[in-house]
Design a protein around this motif. Structure first.
Motif, PDB file in Angstrom:
ATOM      1  N   ILE A 104      -8.898  71.817  -1.102  1.00 35.15           N
ATOM      2  CA  ILE A 104      -8.633  70.401  -1.308  1.00 35.15           C
ATOM      3  C   ILE A 104      -9.938  69.650  -1.063  1.00 35.15           C
ATOM      4  CG2 ILE A 104      -7.185  68.428  -0.677  1.00 35.15           C
ATOM      5  CD1 ILE A 104      -5.298  70.542   0.698  1.00 35.15           C
ATOM      6  N   LYS A 105     -10.461  69.031  -2.108  1.00 33.06           N
ATOM      7  CA  LYS A 105     -11.713  68.294  -1.975  1.00 33.06           C
ATOM      8  C   LYS A 105     -11.541  67.130  -0.999  1.00 33.06           C
ATOM      9  CE  LYS A 105     -14.497  67.911  -5.387  1.00 33.06           C
ATOM     10  NZ  LYS A 105     -15.576  68.522  -6.066  1.00 33.06           N
ATOM     11  N   ALA A 106     -12.650  66.684  -0.426  1.00 33.22           N
ATOM     12  CA  ALA A 106     -12.636  65.579   0.541  1.00 33.22           C
ATOM     13  C   ALA A 106     -11.891  64.385  -0.044  1.00 33.22           C
ATOM     14  CB  ALA A 106     -14.060  65.193   0.913  1.00 33.22           C
ATOM     15  N   GLY A 107     -10.963  63.841   0.746  1.00 34.42           N
ATOM     16  CA  GLY A 107     -10.221  62.655   0.343  1.00 34.42           C
ATOM     17  C   GLY A 107      -9.100  62.893  -0.661  1.00 34.42           C
ATOM     18  N   MET A 108      -8.843  64.123  -1.038  1.00 36.37           N
ATOM     19  CA  MET A 108      -7.815  64.426  -2.046  1.00 36.37           C
ATOM     20  C   MET A 108      -6.551  64.962  -1.373  1.00 36.37           C
ATOM     21  SD  MET A 108      -9.474  63.427  -4.669  1.00 36.37           S
ATOM     22  CE  MET A 108      -8.486  63.913  -6.046  1.00 36.37           C
ATOM     23  N   GLN A 109      -5.497  65.113  -2.178  1.00 37.06           N
ATOM     24  CA  GLN A 109      -4.246  65.664  -1.665  1.00 37.06           C
ATOM     25  C   GLN A 109      -3.534  66.454  -2.758  1.00 37.06           C
ATOM     26  OE1 GLN A 109      -2.262  61.905  -0.641  1.00 37.06           O
ATOM     27  NE2 GLN A 109      -0.641  62.474  -2.080  1.00 37.06           N
ATOM     28  N   THR A 110      -2.632  67.331  -2.332  1.00 37.81           N
ATOM     29  CA  THR A 110      -1.826  68.085  -3.278  1.00 37.81           C
ATOM     30  C   THR A 110      -0.607  67.259  -3.676  1.00 37.81           C
ATOM     31  OG1 THR A 110      -0.489  69.174  -1.575  1.00 37.81           O
ATOM     32  CG2 THR A 110      -2.535  70.273  -2.215  1.00 37.81           C
ATOM     33  N   LYS A 111       0.056  67.660  -4.750  1.00 36.71           N
ATOM     34  CA  LYS A 111       1.274  66.978  -5.187  1.00 36.71           C
ATOM     35  C   LYS A 111       2.451  67.412  -4.306  1.00 36.71           C
ATOM     36  CE  LYS A 111       0.143  66.670 -10.098  1.00 36.71           C
ATOM     37  NZ  LYS A 111       0.517  67.156 -11.449  1.00 36.71           N
ATOM     38  N   VAL A 147       5.424  75.845   7.003  1.00 39.76           N
ATOM     39  CA  VAL A 147       6.270  75.056   6.120  1.00 39.76           C
ATOM     40  C   VAL A 147       7.504  75.907   5.835  1.00 39.76           C
ATOM     41  CG1 VAL A 147       6.499  73.964   3.868  1.00 39.76           C
ATOM     42  CG2 VAL A 147       4.311  73.834   5.093  1.00 39.76           C
ATOM     43  N   PRO A 148       8.654  75.548   6.427  1.00 38.58           N
ATOM     44  CA  PRO A 148       9.874  76.314   6.174  1.00 38.58           C
ATOM     45  C   PRO A 148      10.306  76.198   4.704  1.00 38.58           C
ATOM     46  CG  PRO A 148      10.089  74.983   8.156  1.00 38.58           C
ATOM     47  CD  PRO A 148       8.851  74.517   7.444  1.00 38.58           C
ATOM     48  N   ALA A 149      11.127  77.109   4.278  1.00 39.84           N
ATOM     49  CA  ALA A 149      11.621  77.126   2.902  1.00 39.84           C
ATOM     50  C   ALA A 149      12.383  75.848   2.563  1.00 39.84           C
ATOM     51  CB  ALA A 149      12.523  78.336   2.699  1.00 39.84           C
ATOM     52  N   ASN A 150      12.282  75.448   1.305  1.00 46.62           N
ATOM     53  CA  ASN A 150      13.044  74.339   0.707  1.00 46.62           C
ATOM     54  C   ASN A 150      12.698  72.951   1.238  1.00 46.62           C
ATOM     55  OD1 ASN A 150      14.624  75.995  -1.078  1.00 46.62           O
ATOM     56  ND2 ASN A 150      15.695  76.706   0.752  1.00 46.62           N
ATOM     57  N   MET A 151      11.581  72.798   1.913  1.00 52.76           N
ATOM     58  CA  MET A 151      11.191  71.473   2.405  1.00 52.76           C
ATOM     59  C   MET A 151      10.099  70.892   1.503  1.00 52.76           C
ATOM     60  SD  MET A 151      11.208  71.644   6.509  1.00 52.76           S
ATOM     61  CE  MET A 151      12.729  71.899   7.389  1.00 52.76           C
ATOM     62  N   VAL A 152      10.301  69.657   1.079  1.00 49.64           N
ATOM     63  CA  VAL A 152       9.277  68.978   0.281  1.00 49.64           C
ATOM     64  C   VAL A 152       8.058  68.786   1.168  1.00 49.64           C
ATOM     65  CG1 VAL A 152       8.690  66.861  -0.975  1.00 49.64           C
ATOM     66  CG2 VAL A 152      11.009  67.818  -1.136  1.00 49.64           C
ATOM     67  N   HIS A 153       6.883  69.121   0.619  1.00 48.79           N
ATOM     68  CA  HIS A 153       5.660  69.000   1.407  1.00 48.79           C
ATOM     69  C   HIS A 153       4.451  68.775   0.504  1.00 48.79           C
ATOM     70  CE1 HIS A 153       5.942  73.246   0.289  1.00 48.79           C
ATOM     71  NE2 HIS A 153       4.618  73.295   0.387  1.00 48.79           N
ATOM     72  N   TYR A 154       3.388  68.252   1.137  1.00 47.69           N
ATOM     73  CA  TYR A 154       2.087  68.138   0.481  1.00 47.69           C
ATOM     74  C   TYR A 154       1.024  68.082   1.564  1.00 47.69           C
ATOM     75  CZ  TYR A 154       2.629  63.069   1.333  1.00 47.69           C
ATOM     76  OH  TYR A 154       2.819  61.826   1.906  1.00 47.69           O
ATOM     77  N   HIS A 155      -0.221  68.340   1.148  1.00 46.19           N
ATOM     78  CA  HIS A 155      -1.336  68.432   2.085  1.00 46.19           C
ATOM     79  C   HIS A 155      -2.391  67.385   1.719  1.00 46.19           C
ATOM     80  CE1 HIS A 155       0.623  72.203   2.969  1.00 46.19           C
ATOM     81  NE2 HIS A 155       0.407  72.628   1.731  1.00 46.19           N
ATOM     82  N   VAL A 156      -2.955  66.737   2.752  1.00 45.49           N
ATOM     83  CA  VAL A 156      -3.949  65.683   2.567  1.00 45.49           C
ATOM     84  C   VAL A 156      -5.203  66.044   3.350  1.00 45.49           C
ATOM     85  CG1 VAL A 156      -4.461  63.225   2.874  1.00 45.49           C
ATOM     86  CG2 VAL A 156      -2.108  63.967   2.341  1.00 45.49           C
ATOM     87  N   ASN A 157      -6.340  66.004   2.677  1.00 44.82           N
ATOM     88  CA  ASN A 157      -7.627  66.250   3.334  1.00 44.82           C
ATOM     89  C   ASN A 157      -8.213  64.905   3.752  1.00 44.82           C
ATOM     90  OD1 ASN A 157     -10.168  66.927   4.147  1.00 44.82           O
ATOM     91  ND2 ASN A 157     -10.783  67.910   2.244  1.00 44.82           N
ATOM     92  N   THR A 158      -8.341  64.689   5.063  1.00 45.85           N
ATOM     93  CA  THR A 158      -8.879  63.422   5.570  1.00 45.85           C
ATOM     94  C   THR A 158     -10.344  63.546   5.992  1.00 45.85           C
ATOM     95  OG1 THR A 158      -8.093  63.913   7.820  1.00 45.85           O
ATOM     96  CG2 THR A 158      -6.619  62.639   6.378  1.00 45.85           C
ATOM     97  N   SER A 159     -10.905  64.725   5.903  1.00 45.11           N
ATOM     98  CA  SER A 159     -12.283  64.923   6.364  1.00 45.11           C
ATOM     99  C   SER A 159     -13.289  64.600   5.260  1.00 45.11           C
ATOM    100  CB  SER A 159     -12.471  66.362   6.858  1.00 45.11           C
ATOM    101  OG  SER A 159     -12.252  67.286   5.820  1.00 45.11           O
ATOM    102  N   LYS A 160     -14.537  64.537   5.628  1.00 44.95           N
ATOM    103  CA  LYS A 160     -15.616  64.261   4.680  1.00 44.95           C
ATOM    104  C   LYS A 160     -16.078  65.533   3.969  1.00 44.95           C
ATOM    105  CE  LYS A 160     -17.539  60.253   7.167  1.00 44.95           C
ATOM    106  NZ  LYS A 160     -16.424  59.435   6.940  1.00 44.95           N
TER     107      LYS A 160
END
Length: 185
Positions: A104-111, A147-160
């Motif tokens: 995940i590039k700096a400042g980006m997030q997954t869907k 991340v347990p099964a069936n849970m909506v989730h996404y990841h956010v990169n807050t670092s530089k």
């Protein structure tokens, strides 16, 4: 290259020997819709041996960076997973597990997405957080989160710097069972 499990039906070796057995089986099957009797479980060929292996991080990170540069599906994000063809239809690195890396590039997030596989993550590089079923989980290099099964989730990169997450899922097991699901939210 996944292969289908090879089965050898041995039921005839038992059923065809005695007319009485065949008659009883036919009676059971005819009394109910969509029912078959298995009098002897079929034989299956053993799977190929999964060989030990090393996945070189320096090569993987090079691939992830190139993929993230021009990803039309998720801007600034890349994901690679690994499997052994010898696991056949499970498509796992072992018959039950599949590992992967997310970049995940700096400042980006997954869907936001969900799947019926559980995931265990190790933060290789970077700092950020994940939203899992509405709960914020903050992480940094060296942390492990689940991340347990069936849970909506996404990841956010807050670092530089770019973040790298290593995860292992039970998708091989679910694929073998024919019940693997993945949904974008």
């Amino acid at each position: 290259m996944s292969k289908v499990l090879q089965r050898t039906d041995k039921q005839g070796d038992i059923v065809d020997r005695r007319e009485q057995i065949r008659q009883i089986i036919n009676q059971i099957e005819n009394e109910s819709e969509d029912l078959k009797v298995v009098a002897f479980m079929e034989h299956t060929t053993p799977p190929e041996t999964v060989k030990p292996k090393v996945i070189k991080f320096q090569q993987v990170i090079k691939l992830l960076r190139v993929l993230a540069e021009d990803n039309p599906i998720e801007k600034g994000v890349a994901k690679v997973m690994f499997y052994s063809p010898s696991t056949g239809r499970s498509r796992g690195l072992t018959p039950t597990m599949m590992p992967g890396f997310q970049y995940i590039k700096a400042g980006m997030q997954t869907k936001p997405h969900s799947h019926n596989m559980a995931s265990v993550y190790l933060v290789v590089k970077g700092k950020g957080y994940s939203i899992v079923d509405g709960k914020k989980l903050e992480w940094e290099e060296g942390d492990v989160f689940v991340v347990p099964a069936n849970m909506v989730h996404y990841h956010v990169n807050t670092s530089k710097e770019d973040a790298v997450l290593f995860d292992v899922t039970d998708s091989g097991l679910l694929e073998n069972l024919g019940i693997l699901e993945f949904r974008e939210e």
